[in-house]
Scaffold this active site. Structure first.
Site, PDB file in Angstrom:
ATOM      1  N   LYS A 147      -9.119 -18.590  21.524  1.00 16.56           N
ATOM      2  CA  LYS A 147      -8.736 -18.404  22.595  1.00 16.56           C
ATOM      3  C   LYS A 147      -8.020 -19.644  22.175  1.00 16.56           C
ATOM      4  CE  LYS A 147     -11.802 -16.852  26.566  1.00 16.56           C
ATOM      5  NZ  LYS A 147     -12.718 -17.286  27.595  1.00 16.56           N
ATOM      6  N   GLN A 185     -14.693 -22.028  31.604  1.00 24.39           N
ATOM      7  CA  GLN A 185     -15.560 -21.215  31.249  1.00 24.39           C
ATOM      8  C   GLN A 185     -16.736 -20.861  31.350  1.00 24.39           C
ATOM      9  OE1 GLN A 185     -14.371 -19.274  27.672  1.00 24.39           O
ATOM     10  NE2 GLN A 185     -15.412 -18.015  28.046  1.00 24.39           N
ATOM     11  N   ASP A 219      -7.349 -17.878  34.794  1.00 20.68           N
ATOM     12  CA  ASP A 219      -8.218 -16.582  34.724  1.00 20.68           C
ATOM     13  C   ASP A 219      -7.605 -15.506  35.775  1.00 20.68           C
ATOM     14  OD1 ASP A 219      -9.558 -16.322  32.169  1.00 20.68           O
ATOM     15  OD2 ASP A 219     -10.903 -18.092  33.034  1.00 20.68           O
TER      16      ASP A 219
END
Ligand code: NDP
Length: 284
Positions: free
Chosen positions: A49, A93, A116
């Site tokens: 990422k 994460q 997200d």
């Protein structure tokens, strides 16, 4: 009959290049990731990422905290990023190590910065049919389907898997495209009866080969989200032999995976635009 392969890489590269162009126009955009602990898979995903973010000209910040961090301290880290004007997008994460409460931490992220799309506000907006930030994997799948001009309206779509990050948002996006949607899960009886009916079949169970060739309708569009590490290497949830039965199919690897990273960048750009808009509205 051999299916058309829906490769993710070429489209993902195009989207990443488009994001890079817009970033050049908009100026500095910041993405912050938070890693709790040192899970090797998380480290690998985050490295990808950050590489993609750097390539697109985004400023990315990699916040790492120990697995033993008390929950209140982690919430403090998130609050600081929420308040940081140079940060447009925040990603925590997952999975978080025990005993941290994932729902509580996700809910602490400012919904505008929640790239997200996991915050209950963003999940609710998607459910209500006016999505703001949509989880990257299902968003990437929709882009891949559009790229291949797969008609969805009026079709029978079956999603295998009901997680908050793939299955459920995927089903909502298909519903919004006027497909008739069935969601299957681990308690579904006779999975094959459902999948065989699918014009569009999205499989996100995380079980290698759970969909065999005879469970696929001839000419169907098959999206294989699964990533399973086996002795034979990386495999999906769908038997690769389905390529001789489907009309369109995604390869594993190289199908959905590259799209997920590209859509995260697109969501970060969107977050920056949303903040700009909010700032303008605040001024008027
Ligand atoms: P989860 O484990 O959170 O969810 C799996 C879902 O599949 C659950 O809803 C579960 O049902 C269902 N399921 C499990 N076994 C069966 C079965 N035998 N029959 C029917 N349904 C079943 O996984 P994720 O949604 O996070 O991910 C799914 C897969 O996609 C994984 O392989 C993951 O690695 C991959 N993935 C790939 C990404 C990419 O970019 N390519 C991104 C994200 C995920 P129940 O709810 O009843 O337990």
């Amino acid at each position: 009959l051999t299916a058309v392969l829906m490769e993710g890489r070429p489209l993902a590269e195009r989207i990443r290049a488009e994001v890079a162009d817009e970033v050049r126009e908009l100026g500095e955009i910041g993405l912050a990731t938070v890693q709790v602990g040192e899970d090797p898979a998380s480290t690998l995903y985050l490295r990808r990422k950050h590489e993609a973010a750097a390539e697109a000209g985004l400023r990315s910040v990699d916040v790492k905290v120990p697995a033993e961090i008390p929950e209140d301290e982690l919430l403090e880290v998130v609050a600081e990023l929420n308040a940081d004007d140079s940060i447009d997008g925040i990603l925590v994460q997952l999975p978080l190590p025990e005993p941290l409460d994932e729902a509580r931490v996700i809910t602490a992220v400012d919904p505008v910065k929640d790239v997200d799309g996991f915050h209950p506000f963003n999940a609710g907006e998607l459910y209500l049919g006016r999505p703001t930030h949509v989880p990257a994997t299902p968003l990437g799948i929709m882009a891949l389907l559009a790229e291949h001009r797969i008609a969805l309206e009026g079709t029978r779509a079956v999603v295998v898997g009901r997680s908050d990050i793939v299955g459920k948002p995927m089903a909502h996006l298909l519903l919004q495209s006027n497909a008739t949607v069935t969601i299957c899960h681990s308690r579904t009886d006779e999975l094959g009866r459902h999948t065989l009916d699918a014009d569009v079949l999205v499989v996100a169970a995380g079980v290698a080969g759970i969909v065999s060739v005879d469970m696929v309708k001839s000419g169907a569009t098959v999206v294989d989200v699964g990533i399973n590490r086996t002795e034979a290497g990386l495999v999906g949830d769908v038997d690769p032999g389905a390529i001789d039965r489907a009309g369109h199919i995604t390869p594993v690897p190289g199908g959905v995976g590259p799209m997920t990273v590209a859509m995260l960048l697109a969501n970060t750009l969107r977050a920056a635009e949303l903040r700009d808009k909010a700032a303008l509205q605040g001024m008027s």
